[in-house]
Scaffold this active site. Structure first.
Site, PDB file in Angstrom:
ATOM      1  N   HIS A 150      -7.050  -5.652   2.301  1.00  0.00           N
ATOM      2  CA  HIS A 150      -5.946  -5.065   3.059  1.00  0.00           C
ATOM      3  C   HIS A 150      -5.363  -6.138   3.969  1.00  0.00           C
ATOM      4  CE1 HIS A 150      -6.783  -0.665   2.426  1.00  0.00           C
ATOM      5  NE2 HIS A 150      -8.000  -1.120   2.191  1.00  0.00           N
ATOM      6  N   HIS A 158     -10.135  -5.005  -3.088  1.00  0.00           N
ATOM      7  CA  HIS A 158      -8.789  -5.260  -2.573  1.00  0.00           C
ATOM      8  C   HIS A 158      -8.900  -5.685  -1.117  1.00  0.00           C
ATOM      9  CE1 HIS A 158      -9.896  -1.014  -2.324  1.00  0.00           C
ATOM     10  NE2 HIS A 158      -9.307  -1.016  -1.138  1.00  0.00           N
ATOM     11  N   VAL A 169     -10.982   3.107  -3.400  1.00  0.00           N
ATOM     12  CA  VAL A 169     -10.598   2.620  -4.727  1.00  0.00           C
ATOM     13  C   VAL A 169     -11.602   1.532  -5.111  1.00  0.00           C
ATOM     14  CG1 VAL A 169      -8.836   1.467  -6.104  1.00  0.00           C
ATOM     15  CG2 VAL A 169      -8.152   3.153  -4.380  1.00  0.00           C
ATOM     16  N   ASP A 217       0.854  -1.182   0.000  1.00  0.00           N
ATOM     17  CA  ASP A 217       0.000   0.000   0.000  1.00  0.00           C
ATOM     18  C   ASP A 217       0.897   1.241   0.000  1.00  0.00           C
ATOM     19  OD1 ASP A 217      -3.215   0.598   1.116  1.00  0.00           O
ATOM     20  OD2 ASP A 217      -1.745   2.225   1.026  1.00  0.00           O
TER      21      ASP A 217
HETATM   22  P1  5GP Z   1      -9.761   1.612   0.486  1.00  0.00           P
HETATM   23  O1  5GP Z   1      -9.917   2.864   1.266  1.00  0.00           O
HETATM   24  O2  5GP Z   1     -10.417   1.690  -0.876  1.00  0.00           O
HETATM   25  O3  5GP Z   1     -10.150   0.373   1.226  1.00  0.00           O
HETATM   26  O4  5GP Z   1      -8.190   1.443   0.271  1.00  0.00           O
HETATM   27  C1  5GP Z   1      -7.506   1.907  -0.842  1.00  0.00           C
HETATM   28  C2  5GP Z   1      -6.047   1.787  -0.531  1.00  0.00           C
HETATM   29  O5  5GP Z   1      -5.326   1.924  -1.743  1.00  0.00           O
HETATM   30  C3  5GP Z   1      -5.524   2.881   0.409  1.00  0.00           C
HETATM   31  O6  5GP Z   1      -4.957   2.278   1.567  1.00  0.00           O
HETATM   32  C4  5GP Z   1      -4.490   3.636  -0.433  1.00  0.00           C
HETATM   33  O7  5GP Z   1      -3.361   4.023   0.316  1.00  0.00           O
HETATM   34  C5  5GP Z   1      -4.131   2.618  -1.507  1.00  0.00           C
HETATM   35  N1  5GP Z   1      -3.747   3.205  -2.772  1.00  0.00           N
HETATM   36  C6  5GP Z   1      -4.416   4.171  -3.456  1.00  0.00           C
HETATM   37  N2  5GP Z   1      -3.772   4.465  -4.599  1.00  0.00           N
HETATM   38  C7  5GP Z   1      -2.684   3.654  -4.641  1.00  0.00           C
HETATM   39  C8  5GP Z   1      -1.619   3.504  -5.587  1.00  0.00           C
HETATM   40  O8  5GP Z   1      -1.546   4.144  -6.632  1.00  0.00           O
HETATM   41  N3  5GP Z   1      -0.662   2.573  -5.297  1.00  0.00           N
HETATM   42  C9  5GP Z   1      -0.705   1.821  -4.159  1.00  0.00           C
HETATM   43  N4  5GP Z   1       0.280   0.948  -3.982  1.00  0.00           N
HETATM   44  N5  5GP Z   1      -1.705   1.935  -3.242  1.00  0.00           N
HETATM   45  C10 5GP Z   1      -2.661   2.855  -3.485  1.00  0.00           C
END
Ligand code: 5GP
Ligand code: ZN
Length: 103
Positions: free
Chosen positions: A100, A98, A94, A30
């Site tokens: 985590h 995914h 996103v 992440d």
């Molecule tokens: P969500 O809030 O959707 O569960 O988590 C999305 C995660 O994607 C976040 O922890 C954020 O830091 C990670 N993330 C967003 N954009 C990118 C990226 O371009 N590259 C990587 N490696 N992680 C990303």
């Protein structure tokens, strides 16, 4: 899918620090780690939210991949968190599913 950041990582258009990859799944660090070790395990196929997931084997593979990473990196016995967020109340930011993995 166009304009999906995780599809762009799958395609290689955006770089990522990859830990594991096969035909179906990809795991990478992440970019904004919330724990000393914070990885995301995604299906290569675009699936927007957990509500859109229908492939039980693929969903199971995300979890098994995460546990294999934990074993490889030596924190499986100590433990870790697996979280998948869904939509606005679940704080999903996103819209490509995914898992985590945080240790
Ligand atoms: P969500 O809030 O959707 O569960 O988590 C999305 C995660 O994607 C976040 O922890 C954020 O830091 C990670 N993330 C967003 N954009 C990118 C990226 O371009 N590259 C990587 N490696 N992680 C990303
Ligand atoms: Zn996508």
């Amino acid at each position: 899918m166009e304009n999906c950041i995780f599809c762009s990582i799958v395609n290689g258009d955006i770089p990522a620090d990859k830990l594991y990859e096969d035909d179906a799944v990809l795991a990478f660090k992440d970019v904004n780690a919330q724990a000393p070790e914070h990885f995301l395990v995604i299906p290569k196929e675009h699936i927007s939210t957990p509500n859109d997931a229908t492939d039980e084997a693929l969903l199971g593979k995300l979890s098994i991949t995460a546990s294999e990473i934990a074993k490889d990196r030596g924190f499986a016995e100590q433990g870790y968190r697996l979280v998948m967020n869904c939509n606005s109340d679940g704080c999903q930011s996103v819209f490509h599913i995914h898992l985590h993995e945080k240790h």
